[in-house]
Design a protein around this motif. Structure first.
Motif, PDB file in Angstrom:
ATOM      1  N   ASN A 296      -6.738  -5.788 -30.529  1.00  0.00           N
ATOM      2  CA  ASN A 296      -6.422  -6.701 -29.552  1.00  0.00           C
ATOM      3  C   ASN A 296      -4.781  -6.440 -29.330  1.00  0.00           C
ATOM      4  OD1 ASN A 296      -8.821  -8.730 -29.039  1.00  0.00           O
ATOM      5  ND2 ASN A 296      -8.638  -8.088 -31.243  1.00  0.00           N
ATOM      6  N   VAL A 297      -4.512  -5.613 -28.340  1.00  0.00           N
ATOM      7  CA  VAL A 297      -3.008  -5.398 -28.092  1.00  0.00           C
ATOM      8  C   VAL A 297      -2.371  -6.510 -27.449  1.00  0.00           C
ATOM      9  CG1 VAL A 297      -1.408  -3.632 -27.091  1.00  0.00           C
ATOM     10  CG2 VAL A 297      -3.531  -2.803 -27.859  1.00  0.00           C
ATOM     11  N   ILE A 298      -1.630  -7.115 -28.080  1.00  0.00           N
ATOM     12  CA  ILE A 298      -0.823  -8.508 -27.725  1.00  0.00           C
ATOM     13  C   ILE A 298       0.632  -7.940 -27.076  1.00  0.00           C
ATOM     14  CG2 ILE A 298       0.090 -10.612 -28.485  1.00  0.00           C
ATOM     15  CD1 ILE A 298      -2.233 -10.361 -30.764  1.00  0.00           C
ATOM     16  N   GLY A 299       1.090  -8.570 -25.952  1.00  0.00           N
ATOM     17  CA  GLY A 299       2.241  -8.484 -25.521  1.00  0.00           C
ATOM     18  C   GLY A 299       2.437  -9.248 -24.192  1.00  0.00           C
ATOM     19  N   ARG A 300       3.598  -9.013 -23.422  1.00  0.00           N
ATOM     20  CA  ARG A 300       3.932  -9.824 -22.315  1.00  0.00           C
ATOM     21  C   ARG A 300       3.235  -9.067 -21.211  1.00  0.00           C
ATOM     22  NH1 ARG A 300       9.368  -8.178 -22.057  1.00  0.00           N
ATOM     23  NH2 ARG A 300       8.985  -6.941 -20.534  1.00  0.00           N
ATOM     24  N   TYR A 301       2.580 -10.337 -20.182  1.00  0.00           N
ATOM     25  CA  TYR A 301       1.730  -9.623 -19.191  1.00  0.00           C
ATOM     26  C   TYR A 301       2.838  -8.849 -18.075  1.00  0.00           C
ATOM     27  CZ  TYR A 301      -0.493  -9.615 -14.955  1.00  0.00           C
ATOM     28  OH  TYR A 301      -1.007  -9.057 -13.569  1.00  0.00           O
ATOM     29  N   MET A 302       2.273  -7.646 -17.814  1.00  0.00           N
ATOM     30  CA  MET A 302       2.679  -7.028 -16.628  1.00  0.00           C
ATOM     31  C   MET A 302       1.859  -6.278 -16.041  1.00  0.00           C
ATOM     32  SD  MET A 302       6.135  -4.823 -16.633  1.00  0.00           S
ATOM     33  CE  MET A 302       7.367  -5.950 -16.482  1.00  0.00           C
ATOM     34  N   LYS A 303       1.679  -6.269 -14.988  1.00  0.00           N
ATOM     35  CA  LYS A 303       0.414  -5.519 -14.122  1.00  0.00           C
ATOM     36  C   LYS A 303       0.480  -3.667 -14.450  1.00  0.00           C
ATOM     37  CE  LYS A 303      -1.428  -4.378  -9.516  1.00  0.00           C
ATOM     38  NZ  LYS A 303      -1.049  -4.194  -8.308  1.00  0.00           N
ATOM     39  N   GLY A 304      -0.218  -3.471 -14.894  1.00  0.00           N
ATOM     40  CA  GLY A 304      -0.388  -1.922 -15.170  1.00  0.00           C
ATOM     41  C   GLY A 304      -0.205  -1.671 -16.637  1.00  0.00           C
ATOM     42  N   SER A 305       0.186  -2.690 -17.353  1.00  0.00           N
ATOM     43  CA  SER A 305       0.055  -2.559 -18.933  1.00  0.00           C
ATOM     44  C   SER A 305      -1.151  -2.258 -19.486  1.00  0.00           C
ATOM     45  CB  SER A 305       0.657  -3.809 -19.386  1.00  0.00           C
ATOM     46  OG  SER A 305       0.585  -3.841 -20.802  1.00  0.00           O
ATOM     47  N   LYS A 306      -1.203  -1.528 -20.751  1.00  0.00           N
ATOM     48  CA  LYS A 306      -2.565  -1.214 -21.347  1.00  0.00           C
ATOM     49  C   LYS A 306      -2.789  -2.372 -22.552  1.00  0.00           C
ATOM     50  CE  LYS A 306      -1.541   3.467 -21.464  1.00  0.00           C
ATOM     51  NZ  LYS A 306      -1.044   4.869 -22.056  1.00  0.00           N
ATOM     52  N   CYS A 307      -1.836  -3.489 -22.471  1.00  0.00           N
ATOM     53  CA  CYS A 307      -2.047  -4.614 -23.276  1.00  0.00           C
ATOM     54  C   CYS A 307      -3.383  -5.335 -22.802  1.00  0.00           C
ATOM     55  CB  CYS A 307      -0.862  -5.626 -22.984  1.00  0.00           C
ATOM     56  SG  CYS A 307      -1.154  -6.985 -23.832  1.00  0.00           S
ATOM     57  N   ASN A 308      -4.332  -5.485 -23.636  1.00  0.00           N
ATOM     58  CA  ASN A 308      -5.482  -6.443 -23.269  1.00  0.00           C
ATOM     59  C   ASN A 308      -5.576  -7.744 -23.888  1.00  0.00           C
ATOM     60  OD1 ASN A 308      -6.013  -6.277 -26.265  1.00  0.00           O
ATOM     61  ND2 ASN A 308      -7.660  -4.649 -26.140  1.00  0.00           N
ATOM     62  N   THR A 309      -4.627  -8.172 -24.448  1.00  0.00           N
ATOM     63  CA  THR A 309      -4.494  -9.665 -24.576  1.00  0.00           C
ATOM     64  C   THR A 309      -3.101  -9.987 -24.475  1.00  0.00           C
ATOM     65  OG1 THR A 309      -5.786  -9.334 -26.633  1.00  0.00           O
ATOM     66  CG2 THR A 309      -4.654 -11.217 -26.624  1.00  0.00           C
ATOM     67  N   PRO A 310      -3.116 -10.303 -22.915  1.00  0.00           N
ATOM     68  CA  PRO A 310      -1.684 -10.391 -22.340  1.00  0.00           C
ATOM     69  C   PRO A 310      -1.042 -11.811 -22.540  1.00  0.00           C
ATOM     70  CG  PRO A 310      -3.303 -10.330 -20.506  1.00  0.00           C
ATOM     71  CD  PRO A 310      -3.882  -9.836 -21.669  1.00  0.00           C
TER      72      PRO A 310
END
Length: 171
Positions: A83-97
């Motif tokens: 579960n990659v956690i981070g700041r939401y940004m369109k196009g990010s690889k983060c799956n838990t924004p």
């Protein structure tokens, strides 16, 4: 109800997907910026596949993002695996924004890996992304490549954001 975001301005649009047939294409117009965009309702074959495969739908816990000046309280479900956690940004690889304006949170800040131990019990392992500002557990920064097993109600901090782990047995 299904939520989607305008590809131009990120405005959230909600609609009832059960009113439409699988394979049907819908066109939306954003109320904020006027952008028109389309989506296709998923085929029922894909839905049936997801329903029969209980691992993506299994409740394995969540994280609770504590409200602060950068964002509102958010509860985000976890899934098996990374579960990659981070700041939401369109196009990010983060799956838990996390929807935030926190400038000290990276787009891919940290990872919680959910797995089962040899007894079949859920295990949660936290590691830094790597990130620019670090990931803190119990006010101690995680070192490079350091992994920490965390449990229910563990408080960890990324940037200026505090997060609490809630395991699958939490109410």
């Amino acid at each position: 109800m299904k939520k989607l975001r305008c590809p131009k301005c990120n405005y959230t649009i909600t609609f009832d997907e059960t009113k439409y047939q699988p394979g049907q294409t819908l066109v939306f117009q954003c109320k904020t910026c006027g952008k028109e965009f389309g989506i296709r309702i998923k085929d029922s074959v894909q839905k049936d596949k997801n329903i029969n495969d209980d691992s993506p739908n299994e409740n394995v816990g969540s994280i609770v993002v504590i409200e602060n000046r950068f964002h509102y309280k958010q509860v985000l479900p976890l899934r098996m695996g990374d579960n990659v956690i981070g700041r939401y940004m369109k196009g990010s690889k983060c799956n838990t924004p996390i929807e935030t304006t926190d400038p000290s949170m990276d787009m891919n800040h940290c990872v919680i890996t959910v797995m089962r131990d040899k007894n079949g019990k859920l295990k949660y392992v936290l590691r830094d992304g790597p990130s620019y500002t670090g990931t803190f557990v119990d006010n101690q920064i995680l070192g490079d490549k350091e992994k920490r097993v965390i449990e229910n109600d563990t408080l960890f901090t990324i940037g200026a954001t505090s997060i609490i782990l809630k395991d699958a047995n939490s109410g």
